[in-house]
Write an enzyme that holds these catalytic residues in place. Structure first.
Site, PDB file in Angstrom:
ATOM      1  N   HIS A 266      38.497 -21.932  36.335  1.00  0.00           N
ATOM      2  CA  HIS A 266      38.308 -23.304  36.799  1.00  0.00           C
ATOM      3  C   HIS A 266      39.536 -24.167  36.515  1.00  0.00           C
ATOM      4  CE1 HIS A 266      34.266 -22.249  37.805  1.00  0.00           C
ATOM      5  NE2 HIS A 266      33.891 -22.102  36.544  1.00  0.00           N
ATOM      6  N   ASP A 317      32.010 -16.867  41.557  1.00  0.00           N
ATOM      7  CA  ASP A 317      31.292 -17.518  40.464  1.00  0.00           C
ATOM      8  C   ASP A 317      29.776 -17.461  40.629  1.00  0.00           C
ATOM      9  OD1 ASP A 317      30.574 -19.029  38.307  1.00  0.00           O
ATOM     10  OD2 ASP A 317      31.845 -20.728  38.742  1.00  0.00           O
TER      11      ASP A 317
END
Length: 439
Positions: A266, A317
Site C-alpha cells: 500500500h 488484495d
C-alpha cells in the site's frame, strides 16, 4: 514438457513476432528463438508473461458484493472481514482458496503471494493437525496449478499497545519466538516443491512491536521474501508517531529492515522522508489499486516512489476484482487523476509491475522471457471487442481478464477458455465454497 510457438510474444514490453519457446524438464525456459521454426507442440497467438499477484488475502473474496450499502471506511469494512475469518476452518478455507486461486489462474495470474494470518481456531487454540490452515492453502494452490508463495504472517497485538481482540485471536502466536518456531516447522512440513514455497510477513506496525520485529528479522533466513502492510491508513501513522516518535517507515528503518528483499504493501500515506528511505533501500512497493479504491484508502504516490528507486508491483488484495489488467489500469488512472496528466506509467512499466516485479517481490526471480525463467505465459485474444485494433504493447490499457485465452504455468497449460484444464469453472467452485461458509 511442451514447446510453444508464439505468433507474438511481449519481451521487455516489446512485441516480437514468430517466437519459439523451448521448455526444460523443470518447467523453465531453455531456449527462446526469435523467428524460430514454427514446429512446436502448442501454437499460441499473442502472449504476455504470466502475471504475479504480489498481495492476496484469499478469504476476503467472500465479501465481494456484500459491503457496498454500508458506507463508512476501512475500519467499518474490517469488522465484516473479522466475521468471515471467524467462519473459517481448514476444509472451508481450502474450498474457498481453491475457488479464489482458480479465478486468479483463468484471469492470467500464474503466481500469488498469499498474506496469510488466519492460523488457528477462532478462539486462538491450534488445530489438532499441525499447520492445518497453511496446508489447506498449499493444497488449494496445487489443486489448480498456480504458484503460491505462502507469506506466513506475524500478528501479535490488536493495535499499538493493545492485546489481541477476541475476533483477532485466530491470528496470534503469543510472541515472536512462538511464531518463529511455527514458521520453521511449517517450512519443513511444506517440503520441497516447485509450485509452493514459504515466505514471511510482518502484518504491520499496528500488529507487531518493534522488539518482536527485531526478533523475527534475526530468526528468519536472509533469502526469504518479507512483506509488510505499510501506512495504509493515516491513523496507523498517527498512532505509530505517538508511540515511537517515528513513522512506520522510520520504525522499519531503525530495525535495519529496509532492503531489496522487503516489499511494503500500500504505502499510501507517506512523508517525503519515507519515500526517500524506501527508494534509497530499493524496497519494492506493492500497490493494490482496486482494493485501495474500493476501501477509500486514497491514491498512493506510486510514480514518486518509482522515481525514488522503488520497484512497483501489484496485488489484488481483498479481491473486490480479480483482474491483472484492471490493477495495471488502476495504477495509471490513479496517477492521472492525482496529477491531471496522461502517460504517467508507460505500458511497458505497467506490464513490468504486473509480471516481473511481482515475481521478484515473491522471491521467484524475474519473469523476462529469458533462458532460465519459469515458462509462465498468458495468451490474450486480440480480436475481442475490447482489444481489436489495440497495439499489442498497449494491451495493459485495453484488455481485461475476459480476454485471457490460455494460461501456462511451468510449461503446462493449466487454464483454457475460462476453465481449469480438467473442466472446472471458477464460478462453480466459488458457489460451492461460499455455500460452505454458511453451514
Amino acid at each position: 514438457m511442451s514447446n510453444f510457438w508464439c505468433e507474438t510474444l511481449l519481451i521487455d514490453g516489446v512485441a516480437v513476432t514468430g517466437v519459439r519457446v523451448e521448455v526444460d524438464d523443470h518447467g523453465r525456459i531453455s531456449r527462446v528463438q526469435i523467428h524460430g521454426a514454427e514446429a512446436a507442440d502448442i501454437r499460441l497467438g499473442t502472449v504476455l508473461p504470466g502475471f504475479g499477484n504480489a498481495h492476496s488475502h484469499a478469504f476476503h473474496r467472500a465479501l465481494r458484493g456484500q459491503t457496498h450499502t454500508e458506507g463508512g471506511d476501512f475500519w467499518i469494512w474490517r469488522e465484516r472481514m473479522y466475521r468471515v475469518a471467524a467462519q473459517l476452518d481448514p476444509l472451508k478455507y481450502q474450498a474457498l482458496a481453491t475457488a479464489v486461486f482458480a479465478e486468479m489462474l483463468v484471469s492470467g495470474y500464474t503466481a500469488v503471494g498469499e498474506f496469510h494470518y488466519v492460523h488457528h481456531r477462532a478462539n486462538g487454540e491450534p488445530y489438532e493437525t499441525e499447520h492445518a490452515m497453511e496446508l489447506a492453502l498449499a493444497a488449494a494452490a496445487r489443486a489448480v496449478g498456480i504458484r503460491l508463495v505462502l507469506l506466513d504472517t506475524v500478528y501479535l497485538q490488536g493495535g499499538i499497545g493493545q492485546e489481541l481482540a477476541p475476533e483477532q485471536r485466530a491470528f496470534g502466536d503469543f510472541d515472536a519466538a512462538g511464531w518463529l518456531a511455527r514458521w520453521h516447522s511449517l517450512r519443513a512440513a511444506l517440503g520441497n516443491d516447485d509450485l509452493v514455497t514459504l515466505g514471511a510477513a510482518l502484518h504491520s506496525v499496528r500488529a507487531v512491536t518493534p522488539e518482536a520485529m527485531r526478533e523475527v528479522l534475526a530468526g528468519l533466513p536472509a533469502d526469504v521474501p518479507l512483506h509488510v502492510h505499510l501506512s495504509e491508513q493515516p491513523q496507523e501513522n498517527a498512532d505509530c508517531l505517538a508511540a515511537y516518535g517515528l513513522t512506520p517507515t522510520g520504525v522499519l528503518d531503525s530495525l535495519g529492515a529496509l532492503g531489496p528483499r522487503l516489499s511494503v504493501v500500500h504505502a499510501t500515506h507517506l512523508s517525503d522522508a519515507d519515500r526517500a528511505l524506501l527508494g534509497d533501500a530499493g524496497v519494492t512497493v506493492v500497490m493494490c489499486p482496486t482494493t485501495e479504491a474500493d476501501l477509500g484508502d486514497g491514491i498512493g504516490p506510486a510514480l514518486a516512489l518509482a522515481e525514488a528507486g522503488c520497484p512497483i508491483a501489484l496485488g489484488s488484495d481483498q479481491h473486490a476484482v480479480i483482474d491483472p489488467f484492471l490493477e495495471m489500469r488502476g495504477l495509471e488512472m490513479g496517477e492521472r487523476l492525482a496529477s491531471r496528466q496522461r502517460g504517467r506509467f508507460a505500458p511497458t512499466a505497467l506490464l513490468t509491475a504486473a509480471t516481473s516485479a511481482g515475481y521478484a517481490s515473491l522471491g521467484l526471480g524475474r519473469l523476462t522471457m529469458r533462458e532460465g525463467d519459469p515458462c509462465d505465459l498468458v495468451e490474450i485474444s486480440t480480436a475481442g471487442v475490447r482489444t481489436v485494433g489495440s497495439s499489442v504493447e498497449q494491451l495493459p490499457l485495453t484488455a481485461t481478464a475476459s480476454d485471457v485465452l490460455r494460461v501456462i504455468v511451468g510449461g503446462q497449460v493449466v487454464a483454457d477458455g475460462g476453465r481449469l484444464v480438467g473442466g472446472a469453472r471458477p464460478s462453480e467452485l466459488m458457489a460451492d465454497a461460499l455455500g460452505r461458509l454458511g453451514e
